[in-house]
Design a protein around this motif. Structure first.
Motif, mmCIF file in Angstrom:
data_model
loop_
_atom_site.group_PDB
_atom_site.id
_atom_site.type_symbol
_atom_site.label_atom_id
_atom_site.label_comp_id
_atom_site.label_asym_id
_atom_site.label_seq_id
_atom_site.Cartn_x
_atom_site.Cartn_y
_atom_site.Cartn_z
ATOM 1 N N ASP A 1 9.845 22.612 -19.611
ATOM 2 C CA ASP A 1 10.883 22.080 -18.726
ATOM 3 C C ASP A 1 11.033 22.851 -17.417
ATOM 4 O OD1 ASP A 1 12.583 19.855 -18.443
ATOM 5 O OD2 ASP A 1 14.347 21.097 -18.829
ATOM 6 N N ASN A 2 10.017 23.656 -17.066
ATOM 7 C CA ASN A 2 10.025 24.357 -15.785
ATOM 8 C C ASN A 2 9.555 23.427 -14.677
ATOM 9 O OD1 ASN A 2 10.646 27.043 -16.817
ATOM 10 N ND2 ASN A 2 8.591 26.987 -17.701
ATOM 11 N N VAL A 3 10.175 23.493 -13.513
ATOM 12 C CA VAL A 3 9.710 22.726 -12.356
ATOM 13 C C VAL A 3 8.431 23.383 -11.851
ATOM 14 C CG1 VAL A 3 10.207 22.022 -9.990
ATOM 15 C CG2 VAL A 3 12.019 21.943 -11.714
ATOM 16 N N ILE A 4 7.347 22.604 -11.816
ATOM 17 C CA ILE A 4 6.055 23.139 -11.368
ATOM 18 C C ILE A 4 5.559 22.456 -10.096
ATOM 19 C CG2 ILE A 4 5.369 23.943 -13.653
ATOM 20 C CD1 ILE A 4 3.609 21.396 -13.873
ATOM 21 N N GLY A 5 6.369 21.544 -9.557
ATOM 22 C CA GLY A 5 5.985 20.870 -8.324
ATOM 23 C C GLY A 5 6.753 19.584 -8.155
ATOM 24 N N ALA A 6 6.249 18.748 -7.261
ATOM 25 C CA ALA A 6 6.891 17.463 -7.003
ATOM 26 C C ALA A 6 5.860 16.479 -6.476
ATOM 27 C CB ALA A 6 8.024 17.615 -5.999
ATOM 28 N N VAL A 7 6.183 15.216 -6.654
ATOM 29 C CA VAL A 7 5.350 14.119 -6.148
ATOM 30 C C VAL A 7 6.220 13.285 -5.215
ATOM 31 C CG1 VAL A 7 4.094 12.014 -6.802
ATOM 32 C CG2 VAL A 7 3.893 14.083 -8.203
ATOM 33 N N GLY B 1 4.414 11.861 6.252
ATOM 34 C CA GLY B 1 5.663 12.589 6.475
ATOM 35 C C GLY B 1 6.767 12.153 5.539
ATOM 36 N N ILE B 2 6.825 10.860 5.237
ATOM 37 C CA ILE B 2 7.857 10.355 4.330
ATOM 38 C C ILE B 2 7.577 10.819 2.905
ATOM 39 C CG2 ILE B 2 8.941 8.284 3.357
ATOM 40 C CD1 ILE B 2 8.260 6.922 6.089
ATOM 41 N N ALA B 3 6.328 10.669 2.453
ATOM 42 C CA ALA B 3 5.966 11.114 1.104
ATOM 43 C C ALA B 3 6.225 12.610 0.947
ATOM 44 C CB ALA B 3 4.497 10.794 0.812
ATOM 45 N N GLN B 4 5.796 13.386 1.940
ATOM 46 C CA GLN B 4 5.985 14.830 1.888
ATOM 47 C C GLN B 4 7.468 15.175 1.888
ATOM 48 O OE1 GLN B 4 7.118 17.114 4.430
ATOM 49 N NE2 GLN B 4 6.504 18.966 3.347
ATOM 50 N N GLY B 5 8.275 14.474 2.681
ATOM 51 C CA GLY B 5 9.710 14.735 2.736
ATOM 52 C C GLY B 5 10.423 14.417 1.440
ATOM 53 N N LYS B 6 9.990 13.343 0.770
ATOM 54 C CA LYS B 6 10.581 13.010 -0.525
ATOM 55 C C LYS B 6 10.273 14.107 -1.545
ATOM 56 C CE LYS B 6 10.538 7.914 -0.344
ATOM 57 N NZ LYS B 6 10.071 6.713 -1.091
ATOM 58 N N ALA B 7 9.004 14.526 -1.610
ATOM 59 C CA ALA B 7 8.598 15.554 -2.573
ATOM 60 C C ALA B 7 9.181 16.917 -2.211
ATOM 61 C CB ALA B 7 7.076 15.633 -2.639
ATOM 62 N N GLY C 1 6.315 24.065 -2.599
ATOM 63 C CA GLY C 1 6.400 23.034 -1.573
ATOM 64 C C GLY C 1 5.140 22.855 -0.751
ATOM 65 N N HIS C 2 4.030 23.427 -1.205
ATOM 66 C CA HIS C 2 2.759 23.321 -0.484
ATOM 67 C C HIS C 2 1.954 22.121 -0.990
ATOM 68 C CE1 HIS C 2 3.910 27.616 -0.439
ATOM 69 N NE2 HIS C 2 3.673 27.442 0.846
ATOM 70 N N VAL C 3 1.286 21.448 -0.090
ATOM 71 C CA VAL C 3 0.491 20.272 -0.440
ATOM 72 C C VAL C 3 -0.731 20.687 -1.258
ATOM 73 C CG1 VAL C 3 -0.901 18.356 0.455
ATOM 74 C CG2 VAL C 3 1.229 18.993 1.612
ATOM 75 N N ILE C 4 -0.890 20.031 -2.406
ATOM 76 C CA ILE C 4 -2.095 20.193 -3.215
ATOM 77 C C ILE C 4 -3.060 19.070 -2.882
ATOM 78 C CG2 ILE C 4 -3.073 20.248 -5.543
ATOM 79 C CD1 ILE C 4 -0.285 21.210 -6.507
ATOM 80 N N SER C 5 -2.531 17.839 -2.824
ATOM 81 C CA SER C 5 -3.383 16.681 -2.567
ATOM 82 C C SER C 5 -2.546 15.548 -1.986
ATOM 83 C CB SER C 5 -4.061 16.232 -3.870
ATOM 84 O OG SER C 5 -5.045 15.256 -3.615
ATOM 85 N N PHE C 6 -3.206 14.693 -1.197
ATOM 86 C CA PHE C 6 -2.559 13.530 -0.585
ATOM 87 C C PHE C 6 -3.574 12.402 -0.507
ATOM 88 C CE2 PHE C 6 -2.004 10.965 3.278
ATOM 89 C CZ PHE C 6 -0.775 10.381 3.004
ATOM 90 N N GLU C 7 -3.079 11.184 -0.706
ATOM 91 C CA GLU C 7 -3.934 10.014 -0.525
ATOM 92 C C GLU C 7 -3.093 8.861 -0.003
ATOM 93 O OE1 GLU C 7 -7.043 7.625 -3.298
ATOM 94 O OE2 GLU C 7 -6.976 9.817 -3.524
ATOM 95 N N PRO D 1 0.821 -1.216 0.000
ATOM 96 C CA PRO D 1 0.000 0.000 0.000
ATOM 97 C C PRO D 1 0.858 1.271 0.000
ATOM 98 C CG PRO D 1 -0.858 -1.583 1.580
ATOM 99 C CD PRO D 1 0.467 -2.115 1.107
ATOM 100 N N LEU D 2 0.504 2.184 -0.894
ATOM 101 C CA LEU D 2 1.270 3.418 -1.068
ATOM 102 C C LEU D 2 0.561 4.628 -0.474
ATOM 103 C CD1 LEU D 2 2.548 3.251 -4.766
ATOM 104 C CD2 LEU D 2 3.664 2.407 -2.676
ATOM 105 N N SER D 3 1.370 5.643 -0.222
ATOM 106 C CA SER D 3 0.899 6.985 0.099
ATOM 107 C C SER D 3 1.522 7.915 -0.930
ATOM 108 C CB SER D 3 1.337 7.388 1.506
ATOM 109 O OG SER D 3 0.722 6.566 2.467
ATOM 110 N N VAL D 4 0.728 8.857 -1.434
ATOM 111 C CA VAL D 4 1.186 9.745 -2.501
ATOM 112 C C VAL D 4 0.777 11.179 -2.173
ATOM 113 C CG1 VAL D 4 1.143 10.218 -4.985
ATOM 114 C CG2 VAL D 4 0.749 7.880 -4.154
ATOM 115 N N VAL D 5 1.734 12.084 -2.286
ATOM 116 C CA VAL D 5 1.459 13.504 -2.092
ATOM 117 C C VAL D 5 1.907 14.267 -3.329
ATOM 118 C CG1 VAL D 5 3.666 14.090 -0.976
ATOM 119 C CG2 VAL D 5 1.620 15.419 -0.437
ATOM 120 N N VAL D 6 1.177 15.327 -3.664
ATOM 121 C CA VAL D 6 1.548 16.222 -4.761
ATOM 122 C C VAL D 6 1.718 17.618 -4.166
ATOM 123 C CG1 VAL D 6 0.867 17.198 -6.989
ATOM 124 C CG2 VAL D 6 0.224 14.837 -6.412
#
Length: 142
Positions: free
Chosen positions: A109-115, A54-60, A37-43, A27-32
């Protein structure tokens, strides 16, 4: 510059989780996150450990704040542990420098966020996340 809106963030998460099921991952957890660096969505999938946010958010967060994907962060940490220790000092310990932190780029090629993806091996987390990002019509760098 493009941005990741809520609809795209939800697509990224849904397609990441579909890829995880296809790969038979734990089972995964995913944050965008957005480019700031602000959370848009998490599941979090059923059965995923509650501390995975916390781990997903820290990776992103590490990916977007450093402009450096998880694999590159891990390599840097292995070569220069003091650098990543310093980075974590600056960012209050919020950076998790391993695969599964994926930069998201637009068509210019602009960085627009992270997952951030966590729950299985870091390499599998990254593979699932890249599939989700591609399905949303964006480019991921793991």
């Amino acid at each position: 510059m493009a941005e990741i809106n809520l609809r795209k963030a939800r697509t990224i998460i849904r397609k990441t989780l579909e890829k995880a099921e296809e790969m038979d991952l734990k089972p995964l957890s995913v944050v965008v996150l957005d480019a700031g660096g602000h959370v848009i969505s998490f599941e979090r999938q059923d059965g995923a450990a509650p501390g995975r946010f916390g781990i997903a958010q820290g990776k992103a967060y590490g990916a977007v704040m450093l402009g450096m994907a998880g694999r590159a962060q891990m390599a840097r940490a292995e070569q220069q542990a003091y650098f990543m220790a310093s980075v974590n000092g600056v960012y209050g310990g919020q950076v998790v420098p391993v695969p599964g932190g994926i930069l998201v780029r637009d068509k210019k090629d602009n960085v627009i966020g992270a997952v951030g993806v966590t729950g299985d091996t870091s390499e599998n987390d990254a593979e699932a996340g890249l599939a989700g990002i591609a399905a949303a019509g964006l480019t991921g760098e793991a």
